[in-house]
Design a protein around this motif. Structure first.
Motif, PDB file in Angstrom:
ATOM      1  N   ARG A   1       0.842  -1.204   0.000  1.00 53.07           N
ATOM      2  CA  ARG A   1       0.000   0.000   0.000  1.00 53.07           C
ATOM      3  C   ARG A   1       0.875   1.251   0.000  1.00 53.07           C
ATOM      4  O   ARG A   1       2.090   1.178   0.147  1.00 53.07           O
ATOM      5  CB  ARG A   1      -0.923  -0.003   1.219  1.00 53.07           C
ATOM      6  N   GLU A   2       0.239   2.368  -0.136  1.00 52.79           N
ATOM      7  CA  GLU A   2       0.956   3.636  -0.224  1.00 52.79           C
ATOM      8  C   GLU A   2       1.752   3.909   1.062  1.00 52.79           C
ATOM      9  O   GLU A   2       1.292   3.660   2.170  1.00 52.79           O
ATOM     10  CB  GLU A   2      -0.030   4.789  -0.442  1.00 52.79           C
ATOM     11  N   GLY A   3       2.978   4.419   0.887  1.00 53.12           N
ATOM     12  CA  GLY A   3       3.816   4.767   2.034  1.00 53.12           C
ATOM     13  C   GLY A   3       4.680   3.637   2.548  1.00 53.12           C
ATOM     14  O   GLY A   3       5.409   3.826   3.525  1.00 53.12           O
ATOM     15  N   ILE A   4       4.635   2.476   1.879  1.00 53.60           N
ATOM     16  CA  ILE A   4       5.456   1.332   2.307  1.00 53.60           C
ATOM     17  C   ILE A   4       6.699   1.238   1.423  1.00 53.60           C
ATOM     18  O   ILE A   4       6.630   1.446   0.200  1.00 53.60           O
ATOM     19  CB  ILE A   4       4.659   0.015   2.228  1.00 53.60           C
ATOM     20  N   VAL A   5       7.836   0.934   2.047  1.00 53.67           N
ATOM     21  CA  VAL A   5       9.085   0.779   1.308  1.00 53.67           C
ATOM     22  C   VAL A   5       9.016  -0.492   0.465  1.00 53.67           C
ATOM     23  O   VAL A   5       8.695  -1.571   0.980  1.00 53.67           O
ATOM     24  CB  VAL A   5      10.285   0.710   2.270  1.00 53.67           C
ATOM     25  N   ILE A   6       9.311  -0.355  -0.837  1.00 45.35           N
ATOM     26  CA  ILE A   6       9.229  -1.519  -1.723  1.00 45.35           C
ATOM     27  C   ILE A   6      10.596  -1.962  -2.244  1.00 45.35           C
ATOM     28  O   ILE A   6      10.716  -3.068  -2.783  1.00 45.35           O
ATOM     29  CB  ILE A   6       8.287  -1.239  -2.918  1.00 45.35           C
ATOM     30  N   GLN A   7      11.602  -1.102  -2.126  1.00 47.17           N
ATOM     31  CA  GLN A   7      12.924  -1.489  -2.613  1.00 47.17           C
ATOM     32  C   GLN A   7      14.006  -0.738  -1.846  1.00 47.17           C
ATOM     33  O   GLN A   7      13.817   0.418  -1.457  1.00 47.17           O
ATOM     34  CB  GLN A   7      13.052  -1.182  -4.113  1.00 47.17           C
ATOM     35  N   GLU A   8      15.123  -1.404  -1.645  1.00 52.72           N
ATOM     36  CA  GLU A   8      16.264  -0.792  -0.965  1.00 52.72           C
ATOM     37  C   GLU A   8      17.439  -0.691  -1.929  1.00 52.72           C
ATOM     38  O   GLU A   8      17.819  -1.663  -2.564  1.00 52.72           O
ATOM     39  CB  GLU A   8      16.660  -1.646   0.247  1.00 52.72           C
ATOM     40  N   PHE A   9      18.016   0.520  -2.032  1.00 51.35           N
ATOM     41  CA  PHE A   9      19.159   0.736  -2.916  1.00 51.35           C
ATOM     42  C   PHE A   9      20.483   0.739  -2.144  1.00 51.35           C
ATOM     43  O   PHE A   9      21.507   0.346  -2.673  1.00 51.35           O
ATOM     44  CB  PHE A   9      19.012   2.076  -3.652  1.00 51.35           C
ATOM     45  N   ARG A  10      20.441   1.218  -0.928  1.00 49.78           N
ATOM     46  CA  ARG A  10      21.644   1.225  -0.093  1.00 49.78           C
ATOM     47  C   ARG A  10      21.237   1.030   1.357  1.00 49.78           C
ATOM     48  O   ARG A  10      20.276   1.645   1.826  1.00 49.78           O
ATOM     49  CB  ARG A  10      22.403   2.553  -0.222  1.00 49.78           C
ATOM     50  N   ARG A  11      21.957   0.174   2.029  1.00 48.93           N
ATOM     51  CA  ARG A  11      21.611  -0.135   3.419  1.00 48.93           C
ATOM     52  C   ARG A  11      21.850   1.057   4.340  1.00 48.93           C
ATOM     53  O   ARG A  11      22.815   1.803   4.168  1.00 48.93           O
ATOM     54  CB  ARG A  11      22.436  -1.324   3.925  1.00 48.93           C
ATOM     55  N   GLY A  12      20.972   1.163   5.326  1.00 54.72           N
ATOM     56  CA  GLY A  12      21.162   2.146   6.385  1.00 54.72           C
ATOM     57  C   GLY A  12      21.518   1.427   7.671  1.00 54.72           C
ATOM     58  O   GLY A  12      21.183   0.248   7.836  1.00 54.72           O
ATOM     59  N   PHE A  13      22.190   2.126   8.572  1.00 53.55           N
ATOM     60  CA  PHE A  13      22.623   1.481   9.812  1.00 53.55           C
ATOM     61  C   PHE A  13      22.382   2.400  11.012  1.00 53.55           C
ATOM     62  O   PHE A  13      22.455   3.625  10.906  1.00 53.55           O
ATOM     63  CB  PHE A  13      24.114   1.109   9.729  1.00 53.55           C
ATOM     64  N   ILE A  14      22.116   1.759  12.128  1.00 54.28           N
ATOM     65  CA  ILE A  14      21.946   2.475  13.389  1.00 54.28           C
ATOM     66  C   ILE A  14      22.828   1.816  14.441  1.00 54.28           C
ATOM     67  O   ILE A  14      23.145   0.634  14.332  1.00 54.28           O
ATOM     68  CB  ILE A  14      20.474   2.484  13.870  1.00 54.28           C
ATOM     69  N   ILE A  15      23.223   2.604  15.432  1.00 53.70           N
ATOM     70  CA  ILE A  15      23.972   2.067  16.572  1.00 53.70           C
ATOM     71  C   ILE A  15      23.220   2.469  17.826  1.00 53.70           C
ATOM     72  O   ILE A  15      23.131   3.638  18.169  1.00 53.70           O
ATOM     73  CB  ILE A  15      25.431   2.579  16.601  1.00 53.70           C
TER      74      ILE A  15
END
Length: 256
Positions: A205-219
């Motif tokens: 549905r609208e507003g949902i992530v459908i593809q990742e181009f580069r990973r993000g990271f958190i600590i």
């Protein structure tokens, strides 16, 4: 100047210019002559003796003695007031000292807390900078994992070797509380996601992530790098079945 107090003490004989008065505290007679030096409130007369002398002078109508005793009482009263004032001043200084001590203690506690917070912040910043500098290595390992297709036995051995190195690297990152930002199938969150495209999707549905181009990271709770993603605009006109691109999982970093 020496002032003589002549009294007749309850019918006892008087000796001309002087009189004998019984000191009730000591039980011994003494000569009740009051001189300038004896008028000092610090002399050895007890308050009870002074009151008795004052009473006797009133009964005898001895105006001079009454005046002298009243003068002594006035001096004592003045000294008492001075002492009370000094006591009040000392009490105020003590209270002021206590307040200063409490303020200093509070300031020290605040300083200690600020120092500890700053220390943790500096440590966290340093850790974040080091990890951020290592993220390109993660990207390289991820690209290699997606692009390299080993065929020969030698290529498979090489692939197994670098995958083992990558696994160790990932375990170190996880021990430092580093985790990948959840993306595909998750609601778009501008605080951890960076949208670089929007697209219709029959699956999301609208507003949902459908593809990742580069990973993000958190600590911990701190973002090191946002994830680059494509976001669904919702279902459009149904098209022939097309496989939706999804990202691969980074060797265990998705497991938080």
């Amino acid at each position: 100047m020496e002032v003589a107090m002549t009294m007749c003490c309850n019918g006892k004989g008087c000796d001309g210019g002087g009189a004998a008065v019984t000191n009730e505290d000591e039980g011994q007679p003494h000569d009740t002559k009051i001189s300038d030096s004896e008028a000092d409130p610090r002399r050895m007369f007890t308050l009870k003796t002074l009151i008795n002398v004052y009473k006797e002078a009133i009964l005898d109508g001895d105006v001079k003695t009454i005046s002298e005793v009243e003068s002594m009482i006035s001096i004592v009263e003045n000294e008492k007031n001075e002492l009370a004032q000094k006591l009040s001043t000392f009490s105020a200084e003590i209270n002021s000292g206590k307040e200063k001590y409490i303020r200093l203690q509070a300031d020290f506690d605040n300083f200690r807390k600020r120092s500890e917070k700053e220390r943790l912040t500096i440590r966290s910043d340093a850790k974040g900078e080091v990890i951020e500098s290592l993220l390109p290595m993660v990207d390289s390992f991820e690209r290699a994992k997606q692009q390299v297709m080993p065929e020969t036995e030698k290529e498979k051995m090489i692939d197994t070797s670098y995958q083992g190195i990558y696994k160790q690297f990932v375990e170190i990152l996880r021990s430092l509380r580093v985790a990948a930002v959840p993306t595909v199938g998750k609601p778009f969150d501008p605080s951890v996601h960076e949208a670089i495209g929007r697209e219709e999707s029959q699956e999301y549905r609208e507003g949902i992530v459908i593809q990742e181009f580069r990973r993000g990271f958190i600590i911990g709770d701190r973002l090191i790098r946002p994830a680059m993603v494509k976001v669904s605009t919702g279902p459009g006109k149904r098209k022939p079945t097309v496989a939706t691109e999804k990202s691969t999982t980074a060797a265990g970093l998705d497991d938080r």
